[in-house]
Motif scaffolding. Structure first.
Motif, PDB file in Angstrom:
ATOM      1  N   GLU A   9       0.696  -1.018  -0.091  1.00 11.26           N
ATOM      2  CA  GLU A   9       0.028   0.123  -0.191  1.00 11.26           C
ATOM      3  C   GLU A   9       0.886   1.142  -0.041  1.00 11.26           C
ATOM      4  OE1 GLU A   9      -2.779  -0.044   3.437  1.00 11.26           O
ATOM      5  OE2 GLU A   9      -3.239  -2.324   3.076  1.00 11.26           O
ATOM      6  N   GLY A  10       0.411   2.149  -0.891  1.00 15.56           N
ATOM      7  CA  GLY A  10       1.164   3.552  -0.900  1.00 15.56           C
ATOM      8  C   GLY A  10       2.518   3.419  -1.585  1.00 15.56           C
ATOM      9  N   THR A  11       3.469   4.302  -1.346  1.00 19.94           N
ATOM     10  CA  THR A  11       4.688   4.367  -1.939  1.00 19.94           C
ATOM     11  C   THR A  11       5.862   3.984  -1.102  1.00 19.94           C
ATOM     12  OG1 THR A  11       3.826   6.218  -3.217  1.00 19.94           O
ATOM     13  CG2 THR A  11       6.255   6.108  -3.357  1.00 19.94           C
ATOM     14  N   LYS A  12       6.855   3.517  -1.475  1.00 22.27           N
ATOM     15  CA  LYS A  12       8.008   3.054  -1.082  1.00 22.27           C
ATOM     16  C   LYS A  12       8.631   4.285  -0.573  1.00 22.27           C
ATOM     17  CE  LYS A  12       9.726  -1.381  -2.239  1.00 22.27           C
ATOM     18  NZ  LYS A  12      10.990  -2.281  -2.700  1.00 22.27           N
ATOM     19  N   GLY A  13       9.217   4.067   0.922  1.00 16.60           N
ATOM     20  CA  GLY A  13       9.707   5.228   1.574  1.00 16.60           C
ATOM     21  C   GLY A  13       8.677   6.322   2.104  1.00 16.60           C
ATOM     22  N   GLN A  14       7.516   6.254   2.053  1.00 19.84           N
ATOM     23  CA  GLN A  14       6.688   7.122   2.634  1.00 19.84           C
ATOM     24  C   GLN A  14       5.575   6.421   3.320  1.00 19.84           C
ATOM     25  OE1 GLN A  14       4.872   9.430  -0.360  1.00 19.84           O
ATOM     26  NE2 GLN A  14       6.513   9.622  -1.547  1.00 19.84           N
ATOM     27  N   GLY A  15       5.026   7.012   4.297  1.00 22.25           N
ATOM     28  CA  GLY A  15       4.104   6.432   5.336  1.00 22.25           C
ATOM     29  C   GLY A  15       4.621   5.313   6.041  1.00 22.25           C
ATOM     30  N   ARG A  17       5.440   2.550   4.473  1.00 22.38           N
ATOM     31  CA  ARG A  17       6.168   1.563   3.565  1.00 22.38           C
ATOM     32  C   ARG A  17       7.766   2.172   3.820  1.00 22.38           C
ATOM     33  NH1 ARG A  17       4.141   0.325  -1.405  1.00 22.38           N
ATOM     34  NH2 ARG A  17       6.342  -0.746  -1.841  1.00 22.38           N
ATOM     35  N   SER A  18       8.384   1.065   3.835  1.00 30.24           N
ATOM     36  CA  SER A  18       9.951   1.412   4.164  1.00 30.24           C
ATOM     37  C   SER A  18      10.606   1.408   2.441  1.00 30.24           C
ATOM     38  CB  SER A  18      10.618   0.330   4.868  1.00 30.24           C
ATOM     39  OG  SER A  18      10.739  -0.920   4.062  1.00 30.24           O
ATOM     40  N   ASN A  19      11.850   1.294   2.448  1.00 29.02           N
ATOM     41  CA  ASN A  19      12.379   1.267   1.158  1.00 29.02           C
ATOM     42  C   ASN A  19      12.886  -0.232   0.671  1.00 29.02           C
ATOM     43  OD1 ASN A  19      12.504   4.138   0.251  1.00 29.02           O
ATOM     44  ND2 ASN A  19      14.047   4.424   1.646  1.00 29.02           N
ATOM     45  N   ALA A  20      12.617  -1.208   1.728  1.00 30.03           N
ATOM     46  CA  ALA A  20      12.448  -2.289   1.410  1.00 30.03           C
ATOM     47  C   ALA A  20      11.471  -3.189   1.142  1.00 30.03           C
ATOM     48  CB  ALA A  20      13.145  -3.236   2.943  1.00 30.03           C
ATOM     49  N   ASP A  21      11.287  -4.531   1.179  1.00 29.48           N
ATOM     50  CA  ASP A  21      10.383  -5.389   0.836  1.00 29.48           C
ATOM     51  C   ASP A  21       9.444  -5.438   2.205  1.00 29.48           C
ATOM     52  OD1 ASP A  21      10.361  -5.220  -1.969  1.00 29.48           O
ATOM     53  OD2 ASP A  21      11.782  -7.114  -1.760  1.00 29.48           O
ATOM     54  N   VAL A  40       5.502  -5.235   9.093  1.00 26.20           N
ATOM     55  CA  VAL A  40       6.920  -5.626   9.510  1.00 26.20           C
ATOM     56  C   VAL A  40       7.730  -5.137   8.267  1.00 26.20           C
ATOM     57  CG1 VAL A  40       8.509  -7.343   9.900  1.00 26.20           C
ATOM     58  CG2 VAL A  40       6.329  -7.551  10.925  1.00 26.20           C
ATOM     59  N   GLN A  41       8.345  -3.951   8.460  1.00 28.01           N
ATOM     60  CA  GLN A  41       9.339  -3.029   7.455  1.00 28.01           C
ATOM     61  C   GLN A  41      10.390  -4.127   7.155  1.00 28.01           C
ATOM     62  OE1 GLN A  41       9.851   0.610   9.119  1.00 28.01           O
ATOM     63  NE2 GLN A  41       7.823   1.420   8.111  1.00 28.01           N
ATOM     64  N   GLY A  42      10.775  -4.437   5.862  1.00 26.42           N
ATOM     65  CA  GLY A  42      11.749  -5.564   5.713  1.00 26.42           C
ATOM     66  C   GLY A  42      11.616  -6.762   5.862  1.00 26.42           C
ATOM     67  N   GLY A  43      10.384  -7.230   5.946  1.00 23.88           N
ATOM     68  CA  GLY A  43       9.951  -8.578   6.298  1.00 23.88           C
ATOM     69  C   GLY A  43       9.870  -9.379   4.899  1.00 23.88           C
ATOM     70  N   THR A  67      15.367  -1.204   6.886  1.00 23.39           N
ATOM     71  CA  THR A  67      14.461  -0.557   6.179  1.00 23.39           C
ATOM     72  C   THR A  67      14.858  -0.250   4.906  1.00 23.39           C
ATOM     73  OG1 THR A  67      15.115   1.182   7.328  1.00 23.39           O
ATOM     74  CG2 THR A  67      13.240   0.350   7.973  1.00 23.39           C
ATOM     75  N   ALA A  68      16.311  -0.499   4.455  1.00 21.62           N
ATOM     76  CA  ALA A  68      17.055  -0.151   3.136  1.00 21.62           C
ATOM     77  C   ALA A  68      17.129  -1.344   2.485  1.00 21.62           C
ATOM     78  CB  ALA A  68      18.331   0.447   3.441  1.00 21.62           C
TER      79      ALA A  68
END
Length: 286
Positions: A9-15, A17-21, A40-43, A67-68
């Motif tokens: 949901e949303g855009t990576k790196g925003q809200g 959402r992390s920059n990972a999967d 779970v960010q980066g999960g 998160t990267a």
């Protein structure tokens, strides 16, 4: 009951959402009533994971990155309703995972009862590790082999005769595999493998007619697989994404089916399972 899906949901790196999967976990009552969720960010993509109760609270073991998208590890976290967690903020790194053949994504399953963790890579490598070693920070596979040994061909969907690897579970010494794509590009296979003897215990194709006559044939995707046992014996739970059509409208269903396992021992032997890989020393195994 806890399930996981890729969180997109949303855009990576925003809200949230992390920059990972990222992964979103959902918790349900056994009657299907929704309870709550976690992000779970980066999960990772969301698939197999290990779960058990610690002091009455679900604790989940799964693939984890920061998160990267770096620091690829086995991580664990405790259930906190509606929380957003990541490494260092709710997710504890248990052990770092090495890259194999240029690949890093792993599907994790756990047998906490007997102290084993299963790692399966989409490219084929299977590793079985001891919980105690992992808690000491050591990624030290005791048993390892490739799924290709059993006729699976886990390659890109552009290749002929491939298998879409979905989810796995372990009840030592047995691992269970649910494979297949939604649109019949490859067969939907349920397989059980003895990780010690590297032998396939059973291999059967899941046919849609086995599960009733209301489902649309051209959409039938294997999802999760889980091993359980009760007073009546062992069984597996298999999850599928399936379609029905009513008044020219398609409806997507997330289904869960229970299949009893009949266990037999034709040989009468008792297997003494050891704590290390004995490739080349089979004569010493009783």
């Amino acid at each position: 009951m806890i399930t996981s899906v890729a969180y997109t949901e949303g855009t990576k790196g925003q809200g949230n959402r992390s920059n990972a999967d990222d992964t979103k976990y959902h918790r349900f009552k056994l009657d299907g009533t929704y309870v709550d969720s976690m992000i779970v960010q980066g999960g990772g993509h969301g698939s197999s994971f290990g779960a058990h109760l610690v002091d009455g609270v679900p604790e989940i073991w799964t693939l984890s990155t920061n998160t990267a998208g770096g620091n690829i590890s086995l991580g664990r976290f405790k259930w906190v309703p509606n929380a957003v967690v990541n490494q260092g903020n709710g997710v504890e790194v248990i052990a770092e995972m090495p890259v194999l053949d240029g690949h890093w994504f792993r599907r994790i399953a756990c047998d906490f009862e007997q102290g084993w963790v299963l790692s399966v890579m989409a490219s084929g490598p299977v590793e079985v590790l001891r919980v105690d070693d992992l808690l000491a920070g050591k990624w030290n596979p005791i048993y390892s082999f490739k799924i290709q040994q059993f006729g699976f061909n886990p390659v890109a969907s552009t290749e002929p005769n491939f298998n879409t690897m979905q989810s796995n579970d372990i009840y030592f010494p047995y691992m269970f595999i649910n494979s297949g794509d939604a649109n019949k590009k490859d067969p939907r296979i349920l397989s059980c493998i003895n990780v010690v003897t590297e032998s396939e215990v059973f291999h059967r194709e899941n046919l849609i007619e086995t599960f009733g006559d209301k489902w649309v044939e051209n959409y039938f995707e294997p999802e999760t697989i889980g091993y359980y046992h009760d007073k009546e014996g062992p069984y597996v739970l298999q999850g599928f994404a399936m379609l029905t059509t009513e008044h020219d409208v398609n409806y997507l269903h997330r289904t869960l089916f229970k299949t009893r396992l009949n266990v037999r021992d034709d040989s009468g032997d008792k297997k003494n399972y050891i704590d290390k890989d004995t490739s080349g020393e089979e004569e010493n195994v009783a």
